[in-house]
Scaffold this motif. Structure first.
Motif, PDB file in Angstrom:
ATOM      1  N   ASP A 134       0.988  -1.155   0.278  1.00 22.90           N
ATOM      2  CA  ASP A 134       0.351  -0.066   0.280  1.00 22.90           C
ATOM      3  C   ASP A 134       1.179   1.047   0.084  1.00 22.90           C
ATOM      4  N   ASP A 135       1.742   0.989   0.400  1.00 23.30           N
ATOM      5  CA  ASP A 135       2.596   2.275   0.972  1.00 23.30           C
ATOM      6  C   ASP A 135       3.811   3.039  -0.562  1.00 23.30           C
ATOM      7  N   ASP A 136       3.775   1.253  -1.239  1.00 29.98           N
ATOM      8  CA  ASP A 136       4.391   1.384  -2.296  1.00 29.98           C
ATOM      9  C   ASP A 136       3.608   2.206  -3.670  1.00 29.98           C
ATOM     10  N   ARG A 137       2.319   2.712  -3.300  1.00 33.65           N
ATOM     11  CA  ARG A 137       1.245   2.557  -4.767  1.00 33.65           C
ATOM     12  C   ARG A 137       2.192   4.012  -5.618  1.00 33.65           C
ATOM     13  N   PRO A 138       1.726   4.437  -7.075  1.00 40.05           N
ATOM     14  CA  PRO A 138       2.109   5.591  -7.587  1.00 40.05           C
ATOM     15  C   PRO A 138       1.379   6.980  -6.688  1.00 40.05           C
ATOM     16  N   TRP A 139       2.005   8.138  -6.477  1.00 41.87           N
ATOM     17  CA  TRP A 139       1.617   9.464  -5.857  1.00 41.87           C
ATOM     18  C   TRP A 139       1.437   9.503  -5.026  1.00 41.87           C
ATOM     19  N   ALA A 140       2.168   8.625  -4.044  1.00 42.55           N
ATOM     20  CA  ALA A 140       1.344   8.417  -2.317  1.00 42.55           C
ATOM     21  C   ALA A 140       1.475   9.911  -1.586  1.00 42.55           C
ATOM     22  N   PRO A 141       2.159  10.733  -1.980  1.00 45.75           N
ATOM     23  CA  PRO A 141       2.102  11.757  -1.175  1.00 45.75           C
ATOM     24  C   PRO A 141       1.666  12.551  -1.803  1.00 45.75           C
ATOM     25  N   LEU A 142      -0.066  12.788  -2.637  1.00 45.07           N
ATOM     26  CA  LEU A 142      -1.122  13.770  -2.980  1.00 45.07           C
ATOM     27  C   LEU A 142      -1.632  12.593  -2.266  1.00 45.07           C
ATOM     28  N   ASP A 143      -1.856  11.656  -1.864  1.00 42.11           N
ATOM     29  CA  ASP A 143      -2.749  10.629  -0.764  1.00 42.11           C
ATOM     30  C   ASP A 143      -2.524  11.286  -0.034  1.00 42.11           C
ATOM     31  N   GLU A 144      -0.692  11.379   0.915  1.00 42.56           N
ATOM     32  CA  GLU A 144      -0.785  11.222   1.586  1.00 42.56           C
ATOM     33  C   GLU A 144      -1.117  12.656   2.941  1.00 42.56           C
ATOM     34  N   ALA A 145      -0.803  14.021   1.461  1.00 47.62           N
ATOM     35  CA  ALA A 145      -1.244  15.422   1.673  1.00 47.62           C
ATOM     36  C   ALA A 145      -2.804  15.486   1.821  1.00 47.62           C
ATOM     37  N   LEU A 146      -3.771  14.694   1.177  1.00 46.33           N
ATOM     38  CA  LEU A 146      -5.365  14.665   1.422  1.00 46.33           C
ATOM     39  C   LEU A 146      -5.544  14.466   2.619  1.00 46.33           C
ATOM     40  N   ARG A 147      -4.697  13.455   3.500  1.00 49.89           N
ATOM     41  CA  ARG A 147      -4.688  12.505   4.086  1.00 49.89           C
ATOM     42  C   ARG A 147      -5.082  13.667   5.641  1.00 49.89           C
ATOM     43  N   LEU A 148      -3.893  14.327   5.556  1.00 51.85           N
ATOM     44  CA  LEU A 148      -3.532  15.684   6.600  1.00 51.85           C
ATOM     45  C   LEU A 148      -4.799  16.808   6.185  1.00 51.85           C
ATOM     46  N   LEU A 149      -4.842  16.787   4.973  1.00 47.56           N
ATOM     47  CA  LEU A 149      -6.212  18.194   5.224  1.00 47.56           C
ATOM     48  C   LEU A 149      -7.723  17.462   5.994  1.00 47.56           C
ATOM     49  N   ALA A 150      -7.838  16.107   5.779  1.00 46.03           N
ATOM     50  CA  ALA A 150      -8.358  15.996   6.817  1.00 46.03           C
ATOM     51  C   ALA A 150      -8.407  15.645   8.350  1.00 46.03           C
ATOM     52  N   HIS A 151      -6.920  15.495   8.789  1.00 45.00           N
ATOM     53  CA  HIS A 151      -6.964  15.382   9.580  1.00 45.00           C
ATOM     54  C   HIS A 151      -7.608  16.503  10.886  1.00 45.00           C
ATOM     55  N   PRO A 152      -7.945  16.066  12.088  1.00 45.66           N
ATOM     56  CA  PRO A 152      -8.581  17.501  12.657  1.00 45.66           C
ATOM     57  C   PRO A 152      -7.183  18.283  13.490  1.00 45.66           C
ATOM     58  N   LEU A 153      -6.609  18.155  13.453  1.00 42.23           N
ATOM     59  CA  LEU A 153      -5.483  19.265  13.727  1.00 42.23           C
ATOM     60  C   LEU A 153      -5.032  20.344  13.299  1.00 42.23           C
ATOM     61  N   VAL A 154      -4.964  19.561  11.757  1.00 48.27           N
ATOM     62  CA  VAL A 154      -5.052  20.632  10.709  1.00 48.27           C
ATOM     63  C   VAL A 154      -6.272  21.449  10.161  1.00 48.27           C
ATOM     64  N   ARG A 155      -7.326  20.406  10.696  1.00 49.35           N
ATOM     65  CA  ARG A 155      -8.797  21.648  10.292  1.00 49.35           C
ATOM     66  C   ARG A 155      -8.683  22.082  11.297  1.00 49.35           C
ATOM     67  N   GLN A 156      -8.038  22.547  12.357  1.00 48.12           N
ATOM     68  CA  GLN A 156      -8.609  23.233  13.485  1.00 48.12           C
ATOM     69  C   GLN A 156      -7.553  24.659  12.780  1.00 48.12           C
ATOM     70  N   ARG A 157      -6.272  24.075  12.359  1.00 48.26           N
ATOM     71  CA  ARG A 157      -5.081  25.356  12.559  1.00 48.26           C
ATOM     72  C   ARG A 157      -6.003  25.932  10.855  1.00 48.26           C
ATOM     73  N   ALA A 158      -5.923  25.811   9.950  1.00 48.09           N
ATOM     74  CA  ALA A 158      -6.386  26.142   8.326  1.00 48.09           C
ATOM     75  C   ALA A 158      -7.394  27.110   8.645  1.00 48.09           C
ATOM     76  N   VAL A 166      -6.675  24.585  -1.506  1.00 50.24           N
ATOM     77  CA  VAL A 166      -5.630  23.748  -0.887  1.00 50.24           C
ATOM     78  C   VAL A 166      -6.410  22.268  -1.287  1.00 50.24           C
ATOM     79  N   GLY A 167      -7.869  21.671  -0.979  1.00 47.20           N
ATOM     80  CA  GLY A 167      -8.158  20.637  -1.118  1.00 47.20           C
ATOM     81  C   GLY A 167      -8.386  20.132  -2.624  1.00 47.20           C
ATOM     82  N   GLN A 168      -9.313  21.281  -3.079  1.00 47.57           N
ATOM     83  CA  GLN A 168      -9.540  21.385  -4.540  1.00 47.57           C
ATOM     84  C   GLN A 168      -8.197  21.064  -5.618  1.00 47.57           C
ATOM     85  N   ARG A 169      -7.978  21.587  -5.487  1.00 48.16           N
ATOM     86  CA  ARG A 169      -6.818  21.727  -5.998  1.00 48.16           C
ATOM     87  C   ARG A 169      -5.621  20.014  -5.989  1.00 48.16           C
ATOM     88  N   LEU A 170      -5.554  19.844  -5.108  1.00 49.87           N
ATOM     89  CA  LEU A 170      -4.963  18.980  -4.872  1.00 49.87           C
ATOM     90  C   LEU A 170      -5.801  17.501  -5.526  1.00 49.87           C
TER      91      LEU A 170
END
Length: 300
Positions: A134-158, A166-170
């Motif tokens: 799973d962690d070897d799939r192509p374009w993993a950085p984009l998946d990781e960034a989208l997961r970060l955007l959904a994290h409560p800490l990020v949603r609190q700070r942004a 950022v979410g729409q463009r990603l």
């Protein structure tokens, strides 16, 4: 982070590895901590800022696998410690990897040499297969960034409008990039000027924690994105790209432009995670958001 407890964990690991009595000294504070196990010739890199989103440890295993491959072929990348020492190690919840302490200049090398060295690493990685995990799939950085955007800490700070932009463009860029027919291979994943140093034998690429599967343009975006978006770093990034071009294949300019925008959004997500109020990060975050808004006026 309790730094004293972390350094105590470093001492215990050194003893377990047979490195003797050491006095851990912090020599680098970035998204992770770099600790010299003085007076030994070894350095520990400890996952701190990236530890939460990357708690499963796959990034460290992948980094060591790629760098062993590069070391066997004499590529210009910092080699890990021998297998029995390198890790990854887990001590008191900290993920650590062991590296040799090398004499590295504090500043990046001549830019064209750095670009050519990156191209040499790319050439050696071109035939390295991936294992289909799973962690070897192509374009993993984009998946990781989208997961970060959904994290409560990020949603609190942004701010909500910034988060939406950022979410729409990603999302849009992820769809377009995954559909692109460019060949995919292993990459450095974070190929900017802070991750290349001048060693005794020339340029050395360091810190492959973000290694991923993607087109070569993703790494080239790493070289120039901050410069083109923020107008910083002088001529070095473009000269490094020119060095890469001098020995690499032709660059797909439209794909490079999409990768630059995707990387810009990726970095925004990570800055929100690491702490957007840091005096160094805050203006860089603001500059990236301003650039994304100007590039996508309909989403502002």
């Amino acid at each position: 982070m309790n730094e004293a407890a972390l350094l105590a964990a470093c001492r215990r690991l050194a003893a377990t590895l047979g490195l003797g009595a050491v006095q851990p000294q912090v020599i680098g504070r970035h998204s992770n901590l770099v600790v010299h196990l003085a007076p030994s010739p070894w350095v520990l890199r400890v996952a701190t800022g990236t530890a939460g989103p990357r708690a499963q440890g796959g990034h460290a295993e992948r980094e060591l696998r790629l760098l062993r491959h590069l070391a066997e072929r004499g590529a210009p990348a910092l080699p890990p410690a021998p297998r029995a020492l390198a890790g990854p190690h887990r001590v008191d919840g900290w993920s650590m990897t062991l590296w040799p302490l090398l004499a590295l200049a504090p500043q990046p090398p001549e830019p064209q040499a750095a670009g050519r060295a990156l191209a040499q690493c790319h050439a050696e990685l071109a035939a390295l297969p991936h294992r289909g995990r799973d962690d070897d799939r192509p374009w993993a950085p984009l998946d990781e960034a989208l997961r970060l955007l959904a994290h409560p800490l990020v949603r609190q700070r942004a701010a909500a409008p910034d988060l939406a932009l950022v979410g729409q463009r990603l999302q849009a860029l992820a769809e377009r990039l995954r559909a692109h027919p460019a060949p995919l291979q292993w990459l450095h994943g974070d190929a900017h000027r802070q991750n290349v140093r001048q060693g005794t034998g020339g340029a050395l690429w360091l810190d492959w924690e973000d290694a991923c599967l993607g087109p070569l343009e993703w790494d080239l975006a790493g070289l120039v994105a901050a410069s083109r978006v923020l107008g910083q770093e002088g001529d070095w990034p473009e000269a490094a790209l020119a060095g890469w071009r001098s020995v690499g294949r032709p660059v797909d300019e439209a794909l490079l432009a999409d990768c630059i925008e995707a990387r810009t959004a990726f970095v925004c997500a990570w800055i929100w995670w690491l702490g957007p109020n840091d005096p160094l990060r805050a203006p860089r975050l603001a500059g990236r958001l301003q650039w994304l808004r100007a590039k996508n006026p309909g989403l502002s």
